[in-house]
Design a protein around this motif. Structure first.
Motif, mmCIF file in Angstrom:
data_model
loop_
_atom_site.group_PDB
_atom_site.id
_atom_site.type_symbol
_atom_site.label_atom_id
_atom_site.label_comp_id
_atom_site.label_asym_id
_atom_site.label_seq_id
_atom_site.Cartn_x
_atom_site.Cartn_y
_atom_site.Cartn_z
ATOM 1 N N VAL A 1 51.131 39.636 57.077
ATOM 2 C CA VAL A 1 49.961 39.414 57.532
ATOM 3 C C VAL A 1 49.325 39.055 56.667
ATOM 4 C CG1 VAL A 1 50.521 40.146 60.256
ATOM 5 C CG2 VAL A 1 49.221 41.386 58.186
ATOM 6 N N ASP A 2 48.332 37.966 56.565
ATOM 7 C CA ASP A 2 47.659 38.228 55.417
ATOM 8 C C ASP A 2 46.209 39.286 55.365
ATOM 9 O OD1 ASP A 2 45.864 37.000 53.123
ATOM 10 O OD2 ASP A 2 45.405 35.458 53.402
ATOM 11 N N THR A 3 46.514 40.269 53.842
ATOM 12 C CA THR A 3 44.717 40.811 54.131
ATOM 13 C C THR A 3 44.766 41.093 52.719
ATOM 14 O OG1 THR A 3 44.974 43.073 54.410
ATOM 15 C CG2 THR A 3 46.699 42.591 52.990
ATOM 16 N N VAL A 4 43.660 41.933 52.580
ATOM 17 C CA VAL A 4 42.523 41.405 51.642
ATOM 18 C C VAL A 4 43.645 42.831 50.821
ATOM 19 C CG1 VAL A 4 40.600 43.045 49.986
ATOM 20 C CG2 VAL A 4 40.823 42.416 52.482
ATOM 21 N N PRO A 5 43.668 42.222 49.073
ATOM 22 C CA PRO A 5 43.863 42.254 47.962
ATOM 23 C C PRO A 5 43.727 43.987 47.317
ATOM 24 C CG PRO A 5 43.598 40.303 47.399
ATOM 25 C CD PRO A 5 42.752 40.802 49.047
ATOM 26 N N ALA A 6 45.073 44.392 47.550
ATOM 27 C CA ALA A 6 44.630 45.639 47.164
ATOM 28 C C ALA A 6 44.074 46.273 45.837
ATOM 29 C CB ALA A 6 45.710 46.581 46.616
ATOM 30 N N ASP A 7 43.722 47.340 45.676
ATOM 31 C CA ASP A 7 42.665 47.820 43.949
ATOM 32 C C ASP A 7 43.506 47.715 42.755
ATOM 33 O OD1 ASP A 7 41.032 48.666 45.632
ATOM 34 O OD2 ASP A 7 40.979 50.789 46.079
ATOM 35 N N PHE A 8 45.087 47.587 42.696
ATOM 36 C CA PHE A 8 45.974 47.177 41.890
ATOM 37 C C PHE A 8 46.487 46.263 41.829
ATOM 38 C CE2 PHE A 8 48.600 49.173 45.310
ATOM 39 C CZ PHE A 8 49.155 47.849 44.729
ATOM 40 N N ALA A 9 45.329 45.422 42.015
ATOM 41 C CA ALA A 9 45.949 43.648 42.061
ATOM 42 C C ALA A 9 45.759 43.200 41.544
ATOM 43 C CB ALA A 9 45.430 43.315 43.505
ATOM 44 N N LEU A 10 46.349 42.130 40.464
ATOM 45 C CA LEU A 10 46.659 41.764 39.424
ATOM 46 C C LEU A 10 46.323 40.012 38.926
ATOM 47 C CD1 LEU A 10 48.826 43.030 36.956
ATOM 48 C CD2 LEU A 10 46.673 43.620 36.665
ATOM 49 N N PRO A 11 45.324 39.204 38.406
ATOM 50 C CA PRO A 11 45.032 38.008 38.420
ATOM 51 C C PRO A 11 46.410 37.391 38.757
ATOM 52 C CG PRO A 11 43.557 38.737 36.203
ATOM 53 C CD PRO A 11 45.037 40.224 37.007
ATOM 54 N N THR A 12 47.277 37.696 38.036
ATOM 55 C CA THR A 12 48.930 36.983 38.348
ATOM 56 C C THR A 12 49.764 37.026 39.263
ATOM 57 O OG1 THR A 12 50.357 39.219 37.277
ATOM 58 C CG2 THR A 12 49.349 37.431 36.103
ATOM 59 N N ASP A 13 48.398 37.457 39.936
ATOM 60 C CA ASP A 13 49.208 37.880 41.277
ATOM 61 C C ASP A 13 48.702 36.679 41.953
ATOM 62 O OD1 ASP A 13 50.338 40.340 41.769
ATOM 63 O OD2 ASP A 13 48.268 41.008 42.195
ATOM 64 N N GLN A 14 48.048 35.923 41.921
ATOM 65 C CA GLN A 14 47.807 34.444 42.688
ATOM 66 C C GLN A 14 48.693 33.362 41.823
ATOM 67 O OE1 GLN A 14 42.807 33.878 43.303
ATOM 68 N NE2 GLN A 14 43.333 35.838 43.085
ATOM 69 N N LEU A 15 49.318 33.573 40.797
ATOM 70 C CA LEU A 15 49.907 32.482 39.880
ATOM 71 C C LEU A 15 51.675 32.629 40.595
ATOM 72 C CD1 LEU A 15 48.197 34.145 36.284
ATOM 73 C CD2 LEU A 15 47.598 31.575 37.821
ATOM 74 N N ASP A 16 51.973 30.965 39.999
ATOM 75 C CA ASP A 16 53.088 30.573 40.336
ATOM 76 C C ASP A 16 54.098 31.127 38.639
ATOM 77 O OD1 ASP A 16 52.327 29.279 42.612
ATOM 78 O OD2 ASP A 16 52.467 27.713 41.964
ATOM 79 N N PHE A 17 55.162 32.352 39.481
ATOM 80 C CA PHE A 17 55.915 32.108 38.251
ATOM 81 C C PHE A 17 57.521 31.664 38.595
ATOM 82 C CE2 PHE A 17 54.150 36.914 37.762
ATOM 83 C CZ PHE A 17 52.578 36.096 37.437
#
Length: 340
Positions: free
Chosen positions: A281-297
């Motif tokens: 399920v898709d949910t709201v990012p946690a408070d500790f989320a980082l900008p890199t969580d949306q990037l492709d590695f």
């Protein structure tokens, strides 16, 4: 054992961690002297060919690094600051994290410099593919600007990488960095060693909990089993002249979105529990989320493979299945407590 007296001495720093345990297991199959250094007790591989010495050490203690690497022909540096569920979420200004992630590399270089060896020792360092997420791909550390990186963890990794590149240029060490993609356990090591997202979601699925993604789970990752990552380090040692001075991307070469990964985990767990796959399920990012969580590695260069001949052996589906089988076979209380 015959031949061990003159065999090369390889020191593994961080030998008690997940990657360190796997690297130690690979090196233990060789006719070498193997010094395993860890903050916790290290897992000595059974029936080793290598002559193994264990050391349980706090490397931040003054003089500890010099003692640990003394006389080494090669040092494999796998130490990273661990805080909470993962090593990569490091706060700005965290002095201990910087001491561990960057300072210990300078200590290693200083200790090896002081030995004044005629043939510089090898120094392999574990970097991260996330260092390449917001900067141009490059075979070496030169030209990458720390201010272009989005996390403190990546800035620490780059600072350490640059120190090794500088020391290599000065002839102090023969150094190289392996920028590793997203690693996961194959279920063969102690479960508490793997704090990564694959293990965490596998435990959630076994516990019957939904798997949550952020931003639709569209970010892509390159997943690499821990044993394949360990073989990358032994391959680098075998091809040291070719890789010295570089920072090399190491991964499977396959791109998988986070949503696809979590769905695959849910299916793998279902095969071993006999229950329907848990929902993703898709949910709201946690408070500790980082900008890199949306990037492709994802892997962008196959140069390491070309230079060393290394190639991954465990396909993602097989790796996830092996991990799911291991986690599903654990007592329920153990599975529930690993993420607490």
């Amino acid at each position: 054992m015959p031949g061990h007296a003159t065999a090369p001495l390889i020191t593994v720093l961080g030998a008690s961690g997940l990657l360190g345990t796997a690297v130690s297991r690979e090196l233990a199959r060789r006719n070498v002297r193997l010094r395993l250094v860890g903050r916790r007790a290290v897992a000595v591989p059974p029936r080793p060919v290598a002559l193994i010495e264990e050391r349980r050490v706090d490397l931040t203690r003054p003089g500890a690094v010099a003692e640990a690497v003394a006389g080494s022909d090669a040092v494999v540096h796998l130490v990273a600051h661990i805080s909470g569920a993962g090593t990569w979420r490091v706060a700005d200004g965290d002095a201990l994290a910087e001491r561990v992630n960057v300072g210990l590399v300078h200590d290693v270089i200083g200790a090896l410099r002081a030995e004044r060896r005629e043939r510089p020792a090898a120094l392999l360092f574990s970097g991260s593919l996330s260092q390449s997420a917001s900067v141009p791909a490059a075979p070496a550390a030169a030209g990458v600007h720390p201010e272009s990186l989005l996390t403190t963890y990546d800035r620490h990794k780059l600072a350490a990488e640059r120190a090794i590149a500088d020391a290599t240029a000065q002839g102090v060490v023969r150094g190289a960095t392996l920028r590793l993609s997203t690693l996961y356990s194959l279920g063969t090591d102690a479960p508490d060693l793997d704090r990564g997202v694959v293990a965490a979601m596998t435990r959630r699925a076994v516990a019957g909990q939904p798997l949550t993604v952020w931003h639709g789970g569209t970010a892509k990752r390159d997943l690499l089993g821990i044993d394949d990552a360990a073989r990358a380090f032994t391959s680098a040692l075998d091809a040291l002249d070719a890789v010295t001075g570089g920072a090399w991307e190491v991964g499977s070469g396959e791109q998988t979105s986070v949503a696809e990964l979590f769905q695959a985990i849910a299916r793998a767990v279902a095969r071993h529990t006999g229950l329907p796959p848990v929902p993703v399920v898709d949910t709201v990012p946690a408070d500790f989320a980082l900008p890199t969580d949306q990037l492709d590695f994802v892997l962008r260069s196959a140069r390491f493979r070309e230079l060393t001949g290394w190639t991954p052996r465990v396909p993602l589906r097989e790796g996830l299945d092996r991990l799911a089988a291991a986690v599903a076979g654990q007592p329920a209380a153990a599975v529930a407590g690993l993420d607490s």
